[in-house]
Enzyme design. Structure first.
Site, short mmCIF file in Angstrom:
data_model
loop_
_atom_site.label_atom_id
_atom_site.label_comp_id
_atom_site.label_asym_id
_atom_site.label_seq_id
_atom_site.Cartn_x
_atom_site.Cartn_y
_atom_site.Cartn_z
N GLU A 176 -19.98 -57.09 -12.85
CA GLU A 176 -20.44 -55.73 -13.12
C GLU A 176 -19.91 -55.18 -14.45
O GLU A 176 -20.64 -54.56 -15.21
CB GLU A 176 -19.93 -54.84 -11.97
CG GLU A 176 -20.85 -53.69 -11.64
CD GLU A 176 -20.31 -52.97 -10.42
OE1 GLU A 176 -20.44 -53.51 -9.31
OE2 GLU A 176 -19.76 -51.87 -10.57
N ASP A 177 -18.64 -55.38 -14.73
CA ASP A 177 -18.02 -54.73 -15.90
C ASP A 177 -18.04 -55.60 -17.15
O ASP A 177 -18.01 -55.06 -18.27
CB ASP A 177 -16.56 -54.39 -15.61
CG ASP A 177 -16.42 -53.23 -14.63
OD1 ASP A 177 -17.46 -52.66 -14.25
OD2 ASP A 177 -15.28 -52.92 -14.25
#
Ligand code: ZN
Length: 178
Positions: free
Chosen positions: A64-65
Site C-alpha cells: 500500500e505505502d
C-alpha cells in the site's frame, strides 16, 4: 527458511521499504515502529504460533505505502505471507473515501488471520493517536475512532485479546476528544 531467518528478513525488508517514512503523530516516530507494534500484538495474541502472520504484520504496508508488488513478496517470503499482505492492503487506485468505505464493507469477509492483523493494525493506530496525537482537529480524531470501530465490527470473533486491546484504545482516544 527457519522462523528466525524469516522474521529477521521481514524486519529488515520493512526497514528498507519504510526508511523515509515517519508516523503522523507529534513525536514523528519512524514508521517502522508501527510495524513492530503490530507484529508484537499479533505475536502475543496468538502465542507466537503463526510465524507467517507475524512476518505479514511487519510487511503489511509494503504494498500500500511503498508500491512493492505481490510477486516481490512471493519471491522473498512465499505465497502465504504475500497473500496475507494482499488481503490487508487497500486498492490505491481508488480514492481515499472509497478505500475507507470498502474497509468497513469488506472486513467481515476476510480470513480469520487477516482479521487478526487488521484488528492489531487498528489498535496500534488508535493507541498511537492517544500517545502521540497528530495535529488534527478533535472532530477528525472522533471520526477516525468511529470509522475504526465500524471496520472492527466486521473483524470481531477471531481473537479476544486483540478485541480488548482495540476497545481499550478506542476508549482512551474518546476520553481525550469527547
Ligand atoms: Zn498499519
Amino acid at each position: 527458511m527457519s522462523d528466525s531467518v524469516l522474521l529477521a528478513r521481514a524486519f529488515h525488508y520493512a526497514c528498507k521499504c519504510h526508511a523515509q517514512q515517519k508516523r503522523k503523530g507529534a513525536a514523528g516516530e519512524p514508521y517502522v515502529n508501527h510495524l513492530a507494534d503490530v507484529a508484537r500484538r499479533v505475536a502475543e495474541a496468538t502465542n507466537g504460533t503463526d510465524i507467517n502472520l507475524i512476518a505479514a504484520a511487519l510487511l503489511h504496508d509494503t504494498i500500500e505505502d511503498v508500491g512493492v508488488s505481490r510477486d516481490d513478496l512471493v519471491i522473498a517470503f512465499g505465497e502465504d505471507v504475500a497473500a496475507l499482505v494482499v488481503e490487508v492492503s487497500d486498492d490505491k487506485r481508488l480514492d481515499k473515501a472509497e478505500r475507507k468505505r470498502l474497509q468497513v464493507v469488506n472486513a467481515a469477509g476476510k480470513s480469520d488471520r487477516a482479521k487478526m492483523l487488521k484488528l492489531a493494525d487498528k489498535a496500534s493506530n488508535v493507541r498511537a493517536m492517544v500517545v502521540s496525537p497528530p495535529g488534527w482537529p478533535d472532530r477528525r480524531k472522533r471520526d477516525y475512532a468511529d470509522w475504526a470501530e465500524a471496520v472492527a465490527a466486521g473483524l470481531r470473533g477471531v481473537n479476544e485479546t486483540l478485541e480488548v486491546e482495540l476497545d481499550a484504545a478506542l476508549e482512551a482516544l474518546r476520553a481525550h476528544y469527547r
